[in-house]
Design a protein around this motif. Structure first.
Motif, mmCIF file in Angstrom:
data_model
loop_
_atom_site.group_PDB
_atom_site.id
_atom_site.type_symbol
_atom_site.label_atom_id
_atom_site.label_comp_id
_atom_site.label_asym_id
_atom_site.label_seq_id
_atom_site.Cartn_x
_atom_site.Cartn_y
_atom_site.Cartn_z
ATOM 1 N N PHE A 31 -3.894 5.879 -9.376
ATOM 2 C CA PHE A 31 -3.021 6.816 -8.845
ATOM 3 C C PHE A 31 -3.825 7.983 -8.334
ATOM 4 C CE2 PHE A 31 -0.212 4.487 -11.692
ATOM 5 C CZ PHE A 31 0.613 4.150 -10.782
ATOM 6 N N VAL A 32 -3.439 8.553 -7.174
ATOM 7 C CA VAL A 32 -3.857 9.996 -6.662
ATOM 8 C C VAL A 32 -2.540 10.776 -6.194
ATOM 9 C CG1 VAL A 32 -6.071 9.511 -6.016
ATOM 10 C CG2 VAL A 32 -4.299 9.095 -4.290
ATOM 11 N N GLU A 33 -2.473 12.047 -6.373
ATOM 12 C CA GLU A 33 -1.174 12.739 -6.103
ATOM 13 C C GLU A 33 -1.183 13.543 -4.957
ATOM 14 O OE1 GLU A 33 -0.892 15.558 -9.454
ATOM 15 O OE2 GLU A 33 -1.003 13.887 -10.999
ATOM 16 N N ASP A 34 -2.019 13.371 -3.950
ATOM 17 C CA ASP A 34 -2.149 14.044 -2.442
ATOM 18 C C ASP A 34 -3.028 13.483 -1.822
ATOM 19 O OD1 ASP A 34 -4.472 15.564 -2.771
ATOM 20 O OD2 ASP A 34 -3.094 16.759 -4.178
ATOM 21 N N GLY A 35 -3.113 13.996 -0.566
ATOM 22 C CA GLY A 35 -4.068 13.342 0.549
ATOM 23 C C GLY A 35 -5.351 13.930 0.171
ATOM 24 N N GLU A 36 -5.604 15.190 -0.226
ATOM 25 C CA GLU A 36 -6.902 15.493 -0.391
ATOM 26 C C GLU A 36 -7.652 14.698 -1.437
ATOM 27 O OE1 GLU A 36 -7.882 19.720 -0.935
ATOM 28 O OE2 GLU A 36 -6.894 20.161 0.884
ATOM 29 N N ASP A 37 -6.777 14.512 -2.660
ATOM 30 C CA ASP A 37 -7.384 13.830 -3.961
ATOM 31 C C ASP A 37 -7.598 12.400 -3.405
ATOM 32 O OD1 ASP A 37 -7.880 13.660 -6.652
ATOM 33 O OD2 ASP A 37 -6.242 13.007 -7.182
ATOM 34 N N LEU A 38 -6.798 11.774 -2.589
ATOM 35 C CA LEU A 38 -7.054 10.461 -2.010
ATOM 36 C C LEU A 38 -8.343 10.375 -1.085
ATOM 37 C CD1 LEU A 38 -6.324 7.557 -0.781
ATOM 38 C CD2 LEU A 38 -5.004 8.435 0.970
ATOM 39 N N MET A 39 -8.440 11.301 -0.293
ATOM 40 C CA MET A 39 -9.874 11.086 0.261
ATOM 41 C C MET A 39 -10.985 11.407 -0.681
ATOM 42 S SD MET A 39 -8.874 10.097 3.117
ATOM 43 C CE MET A 39 -10.363 10.190 3.801
ATOM 44 N N HIS A 40 -10.924 12.344 -1.487
ATOM 45 C CA HIS A 40 -11.932 12.430 -2.484
ATOM 46 C C HIS A 40 -12.365 10.970 -3.187
ATOM 47 C CE1 HIS A 40 -11.278 17.033 -2.917
ATOM 48 N NE2 HIS A 40 -12.013 16.860 -1.777
#
Length: 139
Positions: A31-40
């Protein structure tokens, strides 16, 4: 096999995990919580390394997230030659035609609207699991 779910809502993440497990999915869920975290996560930046961030076979993406929304993240994913082959399923509360058209124009592989009933969510997740994990050949 690994499913990566990008969704800022804690309850939605919990229900997705329960629905996946109930549908027989026994593999890794990240799981990731937002788009920035997703891209990281996808670019292996910051706290994400190959050891704690297995490469996803499928991304389930919410559109309405803080910091970087699903449209922005989807655009970055499909513009990056290293990421563009990652299958992306948008699963969001929206059913607006403009959101469907915009995501397909950005290169999404599927668009589904989140059901408000848990049993329906299990049915939908089971169908997604069967199609993406058992039927199609992934890159």
């Amino acid at each position: 096999m690994t499913i990566l779910i990008a969704d800022d809502d804690t309850d939605d993440r919990m229900f997705m995990e329960k629905a996946l497990r109930q549908s027989g999915y026994a593999h890794t869920i990240q799981f990731v919580e937002d788009g920035e975290d997703l891209m990281h996560y996808l670019l292996r930046q910051g706290r994400y390394t190959e050891q704690n961030a297995p490469w996803p076979d499928l991304l389930v993406l919410d559109l309405n997230m803080p910091r970087k929304n699903g449209f922005q993240a989807l655009s970055e994913i499909k513009d990056d030659p290293k990421l563009r082959r990652l299958p992306v399923v948008v699963m969001t509360t929206s059913s607006a035609d403009e959101d469907v058209i915009k995501t397909y124009n950005l290169g999404v592989n599927s668009f589904v609207t989140k059901p408000f009933n848990f049993n329906r969510l299990v049915e939908m997740v089971s169908a997604l699991k069967t199609y993406w994990m058992d039927t199609v050949k992934l890159p």
